[in-house]
Design a protein around this motif. Structure first.
Motif, mmCIF file in Angstrom:
data_model
loop_
_atom_site.group_PDB
_atom_site.id
_atom_site.type_symbol
_atom_site.label_atom_id
_atom_site.label_comp_id
_atom_site.label_asym_id
_atom_site.label_seq_id
_atom_site.Cartn_x
_atom_site.Cartn_y
_atom_site.Cartn_z
ATOM 1 N N CYS A 32 -131.346 -32.958 63.098
ATOM 2 C CA CYS A 32 -131.027 -31.543 63.209
ATOM 3 C C CYS A 32 -132.090 -30.801 64.017
ATOM 4 O O CYS A 32 -133.282 -30.935 63.754
ATOM 5 N N ARG A 33 -131.700 -30.035 64.970
ATOM 6 C CA ARG A 33 -132.643 -29.320 65.829
ATOM 7 C C ARG A 33 -133.378 -28.211 65.093
ATOM 8 O O ARG A 33 -134.417 -27.758 65.540
ATOM 9 N N ASN A 34 -132.831 -27.732 63.999
ATOM 10 C CA ASN A 34 -133.448 -26.625 63.275
ATOM 11 C C ASN A 34 -134.592 -27.063 62.374
ATOM 12 O O ASN A 34 -135.297 -26.221 61.839
ATOM 13 N N ILE A 35 -134.776 -28.347 62.181
ATOM 14 C CA ILE A 35 -135.879 -28.825 61.360
ATOM 15 C C ILE A 35 -137.093 -28.983 62.265
ATOM 16 O O ILE A 35 -137.080 -29.759 63.206
ATOM 17 N N LYS A 36 -138.125 -28.220 61.982
ATOM 18 C CA LYS A 36 -139.333 -28.211 62.804
ATOM 19 C C LYS A 36 -140.439 -29.012 62.120
ATOM 20 O O LYS A 36 -140.471 -29.157 60.905
ATOM 21 N N THR A 37 -141.382 -29.483 62.930
ATOM 22 C CA THR A 37 -142.551 -30.169 62.401
ATOM 23 C C THR A 37 -143.349 -29.189 61.554
ATOM 24 O O THR A 37 -143.612 -28.061 61.982
ATOM 25 N N LEU A 38 -143.739 -29.623 60.362
ATOM 26 C CA LEU A 38 -144.463 -28.745 59.450
ATOM 27 C C LEU A 38 -145.882 -29.218 59.173
ATOM 28 O O LEU A 38 -146.653 -28.511 58.525
ATOM 29 N N PHE A 39 -146.249 -30.380 59.673
ATOM 30 C CA PHE A 39 -147.561 -30.943 59.379
ATOM 31 C C PHE A 39 -148.608 -30.512 60.396
ATOM 32 O O PHE A 39 -148.328 -30.372 61.581
ATOM 33 N N ASN A 40 -149.808 -30.297 59.907
ATOM 34 C CA ASN A 40 -150.997 -30.035 60.702
ATOM 35 C C ASN A 40 -150.937 -28.713 61.449
ATOM 36 O O ASN A 40 -151.215 -28.630 62.638
ATOM 37 N N PHE A 41 -150.564 -27.663 60.745
ATOM 38 C CA PHE A 41 -150.592 -26.319 61.293
ATOM 39 C C PHE A 41 -151.588 -25.470 60.520
ATOM 40 O O PHE A 41 -151.860 -25.721 59.348
ATOM 41 N N ASP A 42 -152.102 -24.477 61.203
ATOM 42 C CA ASP A 42 -152.975 -23.509 60.555
ATOM 43 C C ASP A 42 -152.332 -22.152 60.728
ATOM 44 O O ASP A 42 -152.176 -21.698 61.866
ATOM 45 N N PRO A 43 -151.899 -21.496 59.698
ATOM 46 C CA PRO A 43 -151.944 -21.875 58.283
ATOM 47 C C PRO A 43 -150.897 -22.941 57.957
ATOM 48 O O PRO A 43 -149.931 -23.109 58.705
ATOM 49 N N PRO A 44 -151.096 -23.650 56.839
ATOM 50 C CA PRO A 44 -150.163 -24.713 56.447
ATOM 51 C C PRO A 44 -148.748 -24.184 56.194
ATOM 52 O O PRO A 44 -148.543 -22.983 55.999
ATOM 53 N N ALA A 45 -147.805 -25.088 56.195
ATOM 54 C CA ALA A 45 -146.399 -24.732 55.942
ATOM 55 C C ALA A 45 -146.253 -24.075 54.574
ATOM 56 O O ALA A 45 -146.874 -24.497 53.596
ATOM 57 N N THR A 46 -145.429 -23.050 54.527
ATOM 58 C CA THR A 46 -145.178 -22.352 53.266
ATOM 59 C C THR A 46 -144.088 -23.075 52.479
ATOM 60 O O THR A 46 -143.363 -23.922 53.025
ATOM 61 N N GLU A 47 -143.956 -22.718 51.231
ATOM 62 C CA GLU A 47 -142.898 -23.300 50.399
ATOM 63 C C GLU A 47 -141.523 -22.951 50.961
ATOM 64 O O GLU A 47 -140.604 -23.763 50.906
ATOM 65 N N ASP A 48 -141.380 -21.754 51.496
ATOM 66 C CA ASP A 48 -140.096 -21.350 52.088
ATOM 67 C C ASP A 48 -139.753 -22.209 53.298
ATOM 68 O O ASP A 48 -138.594 -22.592 53.483
ATOM 69 N N GLU A 49 -140.732 -22.519 54.129
ATOM 70 C CA GLU A 49 -140.486 -23.360 55.296
ATOM 71 C C GLU A 49 -140.078 -24.769 54.880
ATOM 72 O O GLU A 49 -139.169 -25.363 55.471
ATOM 73 N N VAL A 50 -140.741 -25.289 53.865
ATOM 74 C CA VAL A 50 -140.413 -26.633 53.378
ATOM 75 C C VAL A 50 -139.011 -26.627 52.786
ATOM 76 O O VAL A 50 -138.205 -27.529 53.053
ATOM 77 N N ARG A 51 -138.674 -25.611 52.006
ATOM 78 C CA ARG A 51 -137.342 -25.534 51.401
ATOM 79 C C ARG A 51 -136.264 -25.357 52.471
ATOM 80 O O ARG A 51 -135.194 -25.961 52.391
ATOM 81 N N ASP A 52 -136.540 -24.544 53.484
ATOM 82 C CA ASP A 52 -135.575 -24.357 54.569
ATOM 83 C C ASP A 52 -135.304 -25.664 55.309
ATOM 84 O O ASP A 52 -134.164 -25.961 55.674
ATOM 85 N N ALA A 53 -136.350 -26.450 55.533
ATOM 86 C CA ALA A 53 -136.173 -27.753 56.185
ATOM 87 C C ALA A 53 -135.340 -28.679 55.304
ATOM 88 O O ALA A 53 -134.460 -29.397 55.791
#
Length: 88
Positions: free
Chosen positions: A2-23
């Motif tokens: 799915c194109r809407n799922i973005k990489t969430l690892f190794n970002f500053d600030p870290p991925a939020t719970e909402d971003e993880v749930r959306d993925a």
């Protein structure tokens, strides 16, 4: 994938719970082939989203890297530039 799922690892600030749930939600939608489950399947759909979000959070928390965290704004700007070239 799915194109809407973005990489969430190794970002500053870290991925939020909402971003993880959306993925996780996008992943379950892709697997199930539906964006809105029937009432009969709603519980299974929601349970899958929560289970995948928990697994994704566990994965993100356990991954290690020696690379410096990426800047969200820089990554977003690069993606916009690629998109502009692609659809220009």
């Amino acid at each position: 994938m799915c194109r809407n799922i973005k990489t969430l690892f190794n970002f500053d600030p870290p991925a939020t719970e909402d971003e993880v749930r959306d993925a996780a939600l996008q992943f379950v939608r892709k697997l199930s082939g539906t964006t809105r489950p029937s009432k009969q399947n709603q519980h299974a759909f929601d349970h899958a989203v929560e289970a995948i979000a928990a697994s994704a959070r566990e994965l993100l928390d356990s991954l290690e890297t020696t690379q410096h965290p990426r800047n969200r704004e820089e990554v977003a700007a690069k993606a916009k530039a690629r998109s502009a070239l692609r659809f220009a």
